[in-house]
Design a protein around this motif. Sequence first.
Motif, PDB file in Angstrom:
ATOM      1  N   VAL A   1       0.657  -2.913   8.141  1.00 42.45           N
ATOM      2  CA  VAL A   1       1.807  -2.101   8.535  1.00 42.45           C
ATOM      3  C   VAL A   1       1.354  -0.676   8.819  1.00 42.45           C
ATOM      4  CG1 VAL A   1       3.490  -3.422   7.229  1.00 42.45           C
ATOM      5  CG2 VAL A   1       2.394  -1.479   6.167  1.00 42.45           C
ATOM      6  N   SER A   2       2.065  -0.004   9.730  1.00 49.07           N
ATOM      7  CA  SER A   2       1.669   1.351  10.084  1.00 49.07           C
ATOM      8  C   SER A   2       2.331   2.378   9.172  1.00 49.07           C
ATOM      9  CB  SER A   2       2.059   1.636  11.536  1.00 49.07           C
ATOM     10  OG  SER A   2       3.452   1.735  11.635  1.00 49.07           O
ATOM     11  N   GLY A   3       3.052   1.930   8.152  1.00 47.25           N
ATOM     12  CA  GLY A   3       3.716   2.880   7.263  1.00 47.25           C
ATOM     13  C   GLY A   3       5.099   2.355   6.939  1.00 47.25           C
ATOM     14  N   GLY A   4       6.044   3.253   6.658  1.00 43.22           N
ATOM     15  CA  GLY A   4       7.408   2.806   6.404  1.00 43.22           C
ATOM     16  C   GLY A   4       7.788   2.963   4.945  1.00 43.22           C
ATOM     17  N   PHE A   5       8.747   2.145   4.514  1.00 42.72           N
ATOM     18  CA  PHE A   5       9.288   2.268   3.159  1.00 42.72           C
ATOM     19  C   PHE A   5       9.477   0.910   2.526  1.00 42.72           C
ATOM     20  CE2 PHE A   5      10.095   6.719   3.251  1.00 42.72           C
ATOM     21  CZ  PHE A   5      10.245   7.003   4.596  1.00 42.72           C
ATOM     22  N   ALA A   6       9.429   0.895   1.198  1.00 44.82           N
ATOM     23  CA  ALA A   6       9.707  -0.317   0.443  1.00 44.82           C
ATOM     24  C   ALA A   6      10.747   0.029  -0.612  1.00 44.82           C
ATOM     25  CB  ALA A   6       8.439  -0.821  -0.233  1.00 44.82           C
ATOM     26  N   VAL A   7      11.831  -0.739  -0.644  1.00 47.27           N
ATOM     27  CA  VAL A   7      12.903  -0.472  -1.599  1.00 47.27           C
ATOM     28  C   VAL A   7      13.125  -1.721  -2.431  1.00 47.27           C
ATOM     29  CG1 VAL A   7      15.322   0.143  -1.864  1.00 47.27           C
ATOM     30  CG2 VAL A   7      14.005   1.114   0.009  1.00 47.27           C
ATOM     31  N   GLN A   8      12.998  -1.585  -3.744  1.00 49.70           N
ATOM     32  CA  GLN A   8      13.266  -2.700  -4.638  1.00 49.70           C
ATOM     33  C   GLN A   8      14.652  -2.503  -5.218  1.00 49.70           C
ATOM     34  OE1 GLN A   8      12.007  -5.492  -5.434  1.00 49.70           O
ATOM     35  NE2 GLN A   8      12.684  -6.018  -7.489  1.00 49.70           N
ATOM     36  N   GLN A   9      15.560  -3.461  -4.973  1.00 49.89           N
ATOM     37  CA  GLN A   9      16.930  -3.367  -5.463  1.00 49.89           C
ATOM     38  C   GLN A   9      17.062  -4.042  -6.815  1.00 49.89           C
ATOM     39  OE1 GLN A   9      18.980  -1.677  -3.713  1.00 49.89           O
ATOM     40  NE2 GLN A   9      18.611  -1.959  -1.514  1.00 49.89           N
TER      41      GLN A   9
ATOM     42  N   MET B   1      -5.486  11.828  -0.984  1.00 49.63           N
ATOM     43  CA  MET B   1      -4.357  12.588  -1.566  1.00 49.63           C
ATOM     44  C   MET B   1      -3.064  12.057  -0.953  1.00 49.63           C
ATOM     45  SD  MET B   1      -3.511  16.582  -1.426  1.00 49.63           S
ATOM     46  CE  MET B   1      -2.050  16.396  -0.463  1.00 49.63           C
ATOM     47  N   ALA B   2      -2.072  11.866  -1.780  1.00 53.57           N
ATOM     48  CA  ALA B   2      -0.817  11.303  -1.272  1.00 53.57           C
ATOM     49  C   ALA B   2      -0.063  12.327  -0.430  1.00 53.57           C
ATOM     50  CB  ALA B   2       0.060  10.854  -2.445  1.00 53.57           C
ATOM     51  N   PHE B   3       0.568  11.854   0.649  1.00 52.73           N
ATOM     52  CA  PHE B   3       1.365  12.710   1.549  1.00 52.73           C
ATOM     53  C   PHE B   3       0.541  13.846   2.138  1.00 52.73           C
ATOM     54  CE2 PHE B   3       5.197  10.511   0.775  1.00 52.73           C
ATOM     55  CZ  PHE B   3       5.261  10.213  -0.576  1.00 52.73           C
ATOM     56  N   ALA B   4      -0.701  13.570   2.472  1.00 48.84           N
ATOM     57  CA  ALA B   4      -1.569  14.607   3.022  1.00 48.84           C
ATOM     58  C   ALA B   4      -1.072  15.104   4.375  1.00 48.84           C
ATOM     59  CB  ALA B   4      -2.995  14.070   3.162  1.00 48.84           C
ATOM     60  N   TRP B   5      -0.294  14.265   5.082  1.00 44.49           N
ATOM     61  CA  TRP B   5       0.180  14.638   6.408  1.00 44.49           C
ATOM     62  C   TRP B   5       1.251  15.722   6.355  1.00 44.49           C
ATOM     63  CZ3 TRP B   5       5.301  13.547   6.215  1.00 44.49           C
ATOM     64  CH2 TRP B   5       5.684  12.568   5.293  1.00 44.49           C
ATOM     65  N   LYS B   6       1.829  15.937   5.189  1.00 47.80           N
ATOM     66  CA  LYS B   6       2.928  16.916   5.083  1.00 47.80           C
ATOM     67  C   LYS B   6       2.519  18.315   5.488  1.00 47.80           C
ATOM     68  CE  LYS B   6       6.757  15.565   2.413  1.00 47.80           C
ATOM     69  NZ  LYS B   6       7.821  15.965   1.610  1.00 47.80           N
TER      70      LYS B   6
ATOM     71  N   ARG C   1       1.756   3.729   2.899  1.00 44.50           N
ATOM     72  CA  ARG C   1       0.648   4.233   3.707  1.00 44.50           C
ATOM     73  C   ARG C   1       0.309   3.163   4.737  1.00 44.50           C
ATOM     74  NH1 ARG C   1      -3.591   3.561   0.917  1.00 44.50           N
ATOM     75  NH2 ARG C   1      -2.711   3.197  -1.106  1.00 44.50           N
ATOM     76  N   PRO C   2      -0.406   3.512   5.818  1.00 43.37           N
ATOM     77  CA  PRO C   2      -0.871   2.444   6.705  1.00 43.37           C
ATOM     78  C   PRO C   2      -1.821   1.542   5.923  1.00 43.37           C
ATOM     79  CG  PRO C   2      -1.119   4.606   7.735  1.00 43.37           C
ATOM     80  CD  PRO C   2      -0.760   4.849   6.309  1.00 43.37           C
ATOM     81  N   GLY C   3      -1.523   0.256   5.857  1.00 46.03           N
ATOM     82  CA  GLY C   3      -2.343  -0.641   5.054  1.00 46.03           C
ATOM     83  C   GLY C   3      -1.811  -2.054   5.126  1.00 46.03           C
TER      84      GLY C   3
ATOM     85  N   PRO D   1       0.846  -1.202   0.000  1.00 40.25           N
ATOM     86  CA  PRO D   1       0.000   0.000   0.000  1.00 40.25           C
ATOM     87  C   PRO D   1       0.880   1.250   0.000  1.00 40.25           C
ATOM     88  CG  PRO D   1       0.181  -0.860   2.219  1.00 40.25           C
ATOM     89  CD  PRO D   1       1.117  -1.674   1.375  1.00 40.25           C
ATOM     90  N   THR D   2       1.259   1.759  -1.159  1.00 41.17           N
ATOM     91  CA  THR D   2       2.186   2.886  -1.204  1.00 41.17           C
ATOM     92  C   THR D   2       1.422   4.207  -1.319  1.00 41.17           C
ATOM     93  OG1 THR D   2       2.401   3.038  -3.589  1.00 41.17           O
ATOM     94  CG2 THR D   2       3.768   1.414  -2.482  1.00 41.17           C
ATOM     95  N   GLU D   3       2.149   5.300  -1.084  1.00 40.79           N
ATOM     96  CA  GLU D   3       1.542   6.624  -1.229  1.00 40.79           C
ATOM     97  C   GLU D   3       1.138   6.881  -2.674  1.00 40.79           C
ATOM     98  OE1 GLU D   3       0.709   9.005   0.869  1.00 40.79           O
ATOM     99  OE2 GLU D   3       1.795   8.679   2.715  1.00 40.79           O
TER     100      GLU D   3
END
Lengths: 167, 67
Positions: free
Chosen positions: A99-107, B1-6, A81-83, A61-63
């Motif tokens: 997940v409450s958020g965070g990052f995903a990195v594809q190498q 909307m993306a990044f709405a928390w900003k 995003r939280p999802g 669930p990305t932004e």
Amino acid sequence: MLPFMNAFRRVPLSPSLSKFVTIPRRGYAQAVQKNEKLLLSLALPYRTVYDKFPVNQVDLPTEDGEMGILKDHVPMVQCLRPGVVSITDESSAVSKYFVSGGFAVQQPSNELSVTAPEAFKLEEFSSSVVSELLDKYRADAASSDEKVAAEASVRVGVLEALSSALK
Amino acid sequence: MAFAWKKNFSYSKYASLCSQTVRQALKPELRSELKGSNNVEFVYAKWKNGTQEPAQTYQSADTNEQK
């Protein structure tokens, strides 16, 4: 000539000394070794859920929206995003973590690295607690105090994503 | 909307709000296992007019339990 003769070169140990050391010869950067399967690492600050675990597909669930990552995905960095992160492993079994958020990195090496502050399986949540919290924070979100309202609206967003995941 | 928390928060504040909410929504039996893991604890002292005031302790576990 021996195969590795050109891999090293001799340089003086110090500018005026006639003693030599062998150091590796500099070459061009090596192309990354691409793994055959998509390897998922899902980590929290205090716990590792998966460590280079071979999977078929990971839904994130990305932004930028919901994304399904398969092997050989183009390298990217995404803010989550939280999802729900949905993991389909090689035996087609699906595991879902909220997940409450965070990052995903594809190498480029086919390693997908997901990092999140909190992640729990859907069974570990309680729908009744979620609806109680939703009522409480929705009331706060309508408050006239801007700071309280802004914080509460973030929480309501997380809880709404959670309640739709739990259905 | 993306990044709405900003508009309102720093990423750090937004991330901690989300993770607190997720922890609150767990089944009560599982919450007690987590009590210690996200505790932030430090000792601080304020300075005034070149002298140090007495040191004070901050423990986030106490404030989290109220939420």
